[in-house]
Design an enzyme around this catalytic site. Structure first.
Site, short mmCIF file in Angstrom:
data_model
loop_
_atom_site.label_atom_id
_atom_site.label_comp_id
_atom_site.label_asym_id
_atom_site.label_seq_id
_atom_site.Cartn_x
_atom_site.Cartn_y
_atom_site.Cartn_z
N HIS A 1 45.93 40.40 34.60
CA HIS A 1 46.62 40.26 33.33
C HIS A 1 46.79 41.64 32.69
CE1 HIS A 1 45.28 35.80 32.74
NE2 HIS A 1 46.40 35.90 33.45
N HIS B 1 48.54 27.37 40.83
CA HIS B 1 48.23 27.96 39.52
C HIS B 1 47.09 27.20 38.85
CE1 HIS B 1 49.82 31.27 37.24
NE2 HIS B 1 49.65 30.60 36.11
N TYR C 1 41.40 31.14 28.41
CA TYR C 1 40.37 30.47 29.20
C TYR C 1 39.07 30.32 28.41
CZ TYR C 1 43.66 31.25 32.92
OH TYR C 1 44.80 31.25 33.68
N LYS D 1 52.30 41.54 39.53
CA LYS D 1 53.55 41.72 38.78
C LYS D 1 53.80 43.20 38.53
CE LYS D 1 53.64 37.24 36.44
NZ LYS D 1 53.70 36.55 35.14
N ARG E 1 44.05 28.73 40.09
CA ARG E 1 43.86 30.00 39.38
C ARG E 1 43.23 29.75 38.02
NH1 ARG E 1 46.01 35.32 38.83
NH2 ARG E 1 46.96 35.80 36.81
N ARG F 1 47.63 34.75 42.26
CA ARG F 1 48.84 33.94 42.17
C ARG F 1 49.28 33.53 43.57
NH1 ARG F 1 49.43 38.48 38.84
NH2 ARG F 1 49.57 38.01 36.60
#
Length: 355
Positions: A327, A301, A336, A231, A304, A207
């Protein structure tokens, strides 16, 4: 401060003291205990303030009076004001998180949000670049001039709009004037910074906030991996390739020493004035180079998304891509696979005579 932030603060101040204190304690819990980012905490607080304001208007003066009817009424009101399905899903998640916390804290007799349903968010397939387009974007800084001529294309080299025309003199870009950022050693350093930024974003799929948060010590040159804090403060190691290593070597040898200053600290990527590179500037850099190169509109992004799609198309395991991207759920990564299938279908329809 944005208009929405001012509105949230004013509404927060108008809540009954007990409800106002509950919002503050919930924000503190998200920040200190759950280690959520400031952006996430702000989003949750905005939703909860809106919910409690609605509850007060329905006659609730104490938090214990909050029930499922109020929650559903709040979501229904959001729907009638035109909120998108994705927004409704996020706000329902905020309400459930607040309800669960309040119940654990003894502020609610029951977790009333546990039964709150929310519309399934419609997930659009992300747009991705082709491999050749991604390569063209990553290599774009290498094709930019670094002369001291004031008429040099500065919009891209200074991280500007990337229009292909000289930037307006005196405008502030990346914390410095375009004249500063487009002349001599600084111009070359900014180009080297841009190159390593683009290389890392595409090579690792991190990110933009993660890339800008990298410190020099987070790079393991021997194993060619970077240590990323994603995150929730979750740490992961992400590999990168030889082209990114070359860009890193050049940046650390010839670029970073030019821009480094008193406020640089250990930051890997720097702005033109020596501070840590700002994610907003990084987005402008990526978009500017994409526009200048005649590529589809692209963001960090988007790079990404492209990295993840190209990994899967190249045979990478879905679980490995999940780990690389950081993730927490495999469901986030599975989108994806749909992108790859859609690209295959498009190629089939275009090329097969009986499609």
């Amino acid at each position: 401060m944005s208009r929405s932030a001012r509105g949230t603060r004013a509404t927060h101040q108008e809540l009954p003291p007990a409800l106002r204190d509950a919002v503050d304690d919930f924000a503190d819990h998200l920040s200190r205990v759950r280690n959520r980012s400031a952006h996430t905490v702000r989003a949750y607080v905005t939703d909860v303030v809106s919910l409690l304001d609605h509850a007060v208007r329905m006659g609730c003066v104490e938090l214990g009076e909050l029930d499922l009817t109020v929650l559903r009424s709040w979501l229904a009101r959001q729907r009638t004001t035109g909120a998108a399905r994705t927004s409704l899903a996020r706000r329902a998640a905020s309400a459930r998180a607040f309800s669960a916390w309040a119940h654990r804290a003894g502020l609610l007799p029951a977790d009333v949000g546990a039964a709150l349903a929310s519309p399934r968010a419609h997930r659009e397939l992300p747009s991705v670049l082709r491999a050749d387009q991604a390569a063209a974007l990553v290599e774009a800084p290498s094709r930019q001039p670094t002369t001291t001529d004031d008429t040099t294309t500065a919009a891209v080299t200074a991280g500007g709009a990337g229009t292909g025309h000289a930037a307006t003199a005196g405008a502030t870009v990346d914390g410095a004037t375009t004249a500063e950022a487009a002349s001599g050693p600084v111009a070359e350093a900014v180009l080297l910074r841009d190159r390593v930024l683009l290389e890392l974003l595409y090579a690792t799929g991190v990110r933009v906030s993660e890339a800008c948060g990298l410190d020099v010590g987070d790079v393991d040159h021997g194993r060619r991996v970077i240590r990323v804090f994603g995150k929730g403060g979750r740490e992961r190691s992400v590999p990168y390739g030889v082209p990114a290593q070359r860009a890193l070597d050049e940046w650390l040898l010839r670029g970073r020493p030019v821009l480094v200053g008193a406020h640089s600290g250990s930051a890997l990527l720097l702005g033109a004035r020596g501070g840590r590179l700002n994610p907003t500037t990084a987005r402008t850099v990526v978009g500017g180079y994409a526009e200048a190169a005649g590529l589809p509109r692209t963001s960090p992004h988007g790079l990404r998304h492209s990295a993840a799609t190209h990994l899967l198309e190249g045979g990478a395991d879905l679980r490995a891509v999940q780990e690389l991207l950081g993730h927490s759920s495999l469901a986030s990564t599975q989108i994806y696979t749909h992108v790859s299938v859609e690209r295959l279908r498009a190629a089939y329809r275009q090329a097969h005579p009986r499609a």
